[in-house]
Write a protein that holds these residues in place. Structure first.
Motif, PDB file in Angstrom:
ATOM      1  N   GLU A 142       2.478   6.601  -6.726  1.00 38.16           N
ATOM      2  CA  GLU A 142       1.405   7.340  -7.409  1.00 38.16           C
ATOM      3  C   GLU A 142       1.414   8.801  -6.966  1.00 38.16           C
ATOM      4  O   GLU A 142       1.147   9.701  -7.761  1.00 38.16           O
ATOM      5  N   ILE A 147       2.239   1.950  -3.452  1.00 38.21           N
ATOM      6  CA  ILE A 147       1.240   2.556  -4.347  1.00 38.21           C
ATOM      7  C   ILE A 147       1.061   4.035  -3.991  1.00 38.21           C
ATOM      8  O   ILE A 147       1.103   4.913  -4.868  1.00 38.21           O
ATOM      9  N   ASP A 148       0.892   4.313  -2.699  1.00 37.42           N
ATOM     10  CA  ASP A 148       0.648   5.702  -2.282  1.00 37.42           C
ATOM     11  C   ASP A 148       1.824   6.602  -2.639  1.00 37.42           C
ATOM     12  O   ASP A 148       1.646   7.686  -3.194  1.00 37.42           O
ATOM     13  N   MET A 173      -3.643  -2.801 -14.705  1.00 38.50           N
ATOM     14  CA  MET A 173      -4.678  -1.989 -14.077  1.00 38.50           C
ATOM     15  C   MET A 173      -5.870  -1.813 -15.010  1.00 38.50           C
ATOM     16  O   MET A 173      -7.002  -1.701 -14.574  1.00 38.50           O
ATOM     17  N   HIS A 219       0.601   3.544 -12.032  1.00 38.78           N
ATOM     18  CA  HIS A 219       0.617   2.149 -11.577  1.00 38.78           C
ATOM     19  C   HIS A 219      -0.107   1.335 -12.644  1.00 38.78           C
ATOM     20  O   HIS A 219      -1.325   1.230 -12.632  1.00 38.78           O
ATOM     21  N   GLU A 270       0.840  -1.209   0.000  1.00 34.13           N
ATOM     22  CA  GLU A 270       0.000   0.000   0.000  1.00 34.13           C
ATOM     23  C   GLU A 270       0.873   1.256   0.000  1.00 34.13           C
ATOM     24  O   GLU A 270       0.592   2.226  -0.700  1.00 34.13           O
ATOM     25  N   ARG A 302      -5.954  -6.263  -5.951  1.00 34.24           N
ATOM     26  CA  ARG A 302      -4.557  -6.387  -6.389  1.00 34.24           C
ATOM     27  C   ARG A 302      -3.714  -7.126  -5.357  1.00 34.24           C
ATOM     28  O   ARG A 302      -2.778  -7.827  -5.690  1.00 34.24           O
ATOM     29  N   THR A 345      -9.761  -4.495  -8.335  1.00 35.68           N
ATOM     30  CA  THR A 345      -9.820  -3.274  -7.531  1.00 35.68           C
ATOM     31  C   THR A 345      -8.498  -3.148  -6.779  1.00 35.68           C
ATOM     32  O   THR A 345      -7.674  -4.080  -6.786  1.00 35.68           O
ATOM     33  N   ARG A 346      -8.311  -2.039  -6.105  1.00 38.95           N
ATOM     34  CA  ARG A 346      -7.081  -1.886  -5.321  1.00 38.95           C
ATOM     35  C   ARG A 346      -6.977  -3.009  -4.288  1.00 38.95           C
ATOM     36  O   ARG A 346      -5.917  -3.581  -4.088  1.00 38.95           O
ATOM     37  N   ARG A 347      -8.103  -3.346  -3.664  1.00 40.32           N
ATOM     38  CA  ARG A 347      -8.097  -4.442  -2.684  1.00 40.32           C
ATOM     39  C   ARG A 347      -7.784  -5.772  -3.379  1.00 40.32           C
ATOM     40  O   ARG A 347      -7.051  -6.608  -2.858  1.00 40.32           O
TER      41      ARG A 347
END
Ligand code: SF4
Length: 427
Positions: free
Chosen positions: A279, A275-276, A369, A285, A272, A416, A412-414
């Motif tokens: 991005e 990504i944060d 993505m 991403h 996480e 991934r 979704t992000r979750r």
């Protein structure tokens, strides 16, 4: 390698496309495939169009040599072996020359192992071989994997003279304790020097690999690695969670209780954070592990995720041509001996059925993505996406792991974080 009784097998299927009847001919020659160059002859003799995802426009070339065995690595590698590196290039040339004639491609990806373990003369010879048999066309991408401690200025000069466009640098961490755990020998100043030299030679894209989730690594420590990486302003990041592959030295240490892997929740927090932070710095991403500045996505890797065809040459190399997956032997001596004596170097071979190919295509597309576009998926595979996924797809959408906007299906992000599990559940 499994052998079939017939030398030639044709599957003819009809896909409606743009109002016409599109004839997709999958031709697989089970004997004398690369030895005779027969495949290319058949492709040019037929008037039927072969979809480009079946004909390779990308070539992977494996250089197995490494200075040391990193504890987590289960790739096809050979430690040291300086004396037979020229023999390896002889064998590689022999294998590639079985194409029979030059096959233009849009990308070379020289991976390993550590390609920069070859000296400048050997790298030059390798580039000459590729230029002869796999000439680059169009807006070509020439990627090479490199380690900071073996990438010298003279090697970069050779690569630049052959038009290298992308350097993928195995950094993994900027911290000594993490590097030691991973058995990486390079030092931070070497990373900085290679990046500086690569820019001097105007290499268009520099990517760095980082590993998160090392045993004992805190979230702050991982954020420090990301911060150090961002400070170098690379064009691309590949970030991987540390895995303990069975049989590797690190796996053995884990089994002896010498190291304790992070909890899943801790590793998730690292992912996480990547990504944060990436991005947050404007990086796109675009695949589970890949982040790029605008226009700096890796073209070659996108071929894999599209499930398009690609060549693969060298010890342990995989290829995917005309719906057939093949993997070369991972034994260095055997590879050299077989190739030089004109024998097959293939260790495993599998012709995929159309439905298997469609399932694989969806699994690979979901790594991106953008996910899988329904229309393109149908054009590509001849199957409707929903007939491949079945009703489980709706359950995964309800669980917030997949997103379905009617046109495309994506993680979704979750989702991934649980990509492998989601894909397993989908089929
Ligand atoms: S340098 Fe790369 S390929 Fe070689 S042993 Fe280490 S991780 Fe594996």
């Amino acid at each position: 390698m499994p052998r079939l009784q017939v030398p030639l097998f044709l599957i003819v299927s009809f896909f409606p496309l743009l109002g016409f009847c599109y004839i997709d001919i999958v031709i697989t020659i089970f004997r004398g495939f690369f030895q005779t160059g027969t495949l290319s002859v058949l492709f040019t003799q037929t008037n039927n169009p072969i979809p480009n995802w079946r004909l390779p426009e990308a070539a992977y070339i494996h250089i197995p040599f490494c200075a040391q065995h990193c504890g987590y690595c289960d790739f096809a590698i050979a430690i040291g072996k300086d004396a037979i590196r020229d023999n390896y290039l002889d064998a590689l040339e022999k294998e590639i020359s079985k194409l029979g004639r030059p096959h233009p491609v849009q990308s070379w990806f020289i991976g390993g192992g550590t390609p920069t373990e070859l000296n400048a003369t050997q790298l030059e010879r390798l580039c000459k071989i590729l230029k002869q048999w796999l000439p680059l066309t169009g807006e070509a991408e020439f990627s090479i994997e490199a380690n900071p401690d073996s990438t010298t200025e003279d090697k970069l000069a050779v690569l630049a003279s052959y038009g290298v466009t992308r350097l993928s640098l195995g950094v993994q961490s900027f911290q000594e304790p993490v590097l030691q755990l991973l058995d990486r020998k390079h030092k931070n100043p070497q990373v900085e020097r290679v990046i500086e030299d690569a820019r001097k030679f105007k290499i268009a894209s520099i990517s760095i690999d980082l590993i998160f989730g090392s045993a004992g690594q805190s979230l702050e420590s991982w954020k420090y690695d990301l911060t150090r990486g961002l400070a170098l302003s690379p064009d691309h990041f590949s970030t991987y969670g540390l895995t303990y592959e069975k049989g590797t030295p690190l796996w053995k240490r884990m089994n002896r209780g010498e190291i304790i892997p992070l909890e899943d929740t801790e590793e998730l927090a690292h992912y996480e954070a990547a990504i944060d932070m990436l991005e947050g710095q404007g990086m796109d991403h675009y695949e589970i592990s890949s982040f790029a500045k605008k226009g700096k996505r890796c073209w070659h890797n996108q071929v894999y995720w599209e499930n398009s065809a690609y060549y693969g040459f060298g010890m342990g190399a995989a290829r995917y041509v005309a719906g057939k997956r093949e993997v070369n032997t991972r034994d260095l001596d055997s590879y050299i001996q077989k190739s030089l004596s004109g024998q097959e170097t293939i260790f495993q071979s599998e012709q995929l059925e159309p439905r298997e190919e469609a399932v694989e295509t969806l699994g690979l597309n979901l790594r991106r993505m953008q996910g899988a576009n329904r229309e393109r998926f149908f054009t590509r595979t001849g199957f409707h996406l929903d007939e491949i996924t079945g009703p489980k797809k709706d359950y995964l959408v309800q669980q917030g792991l997949l997103k379905d906007d009617g046109e495309s299906l994506s993680l979704t992000r979750r989702g991934r974080h649980l990509a492998d599990w989601v894909v397993t559940k989908l089929f």
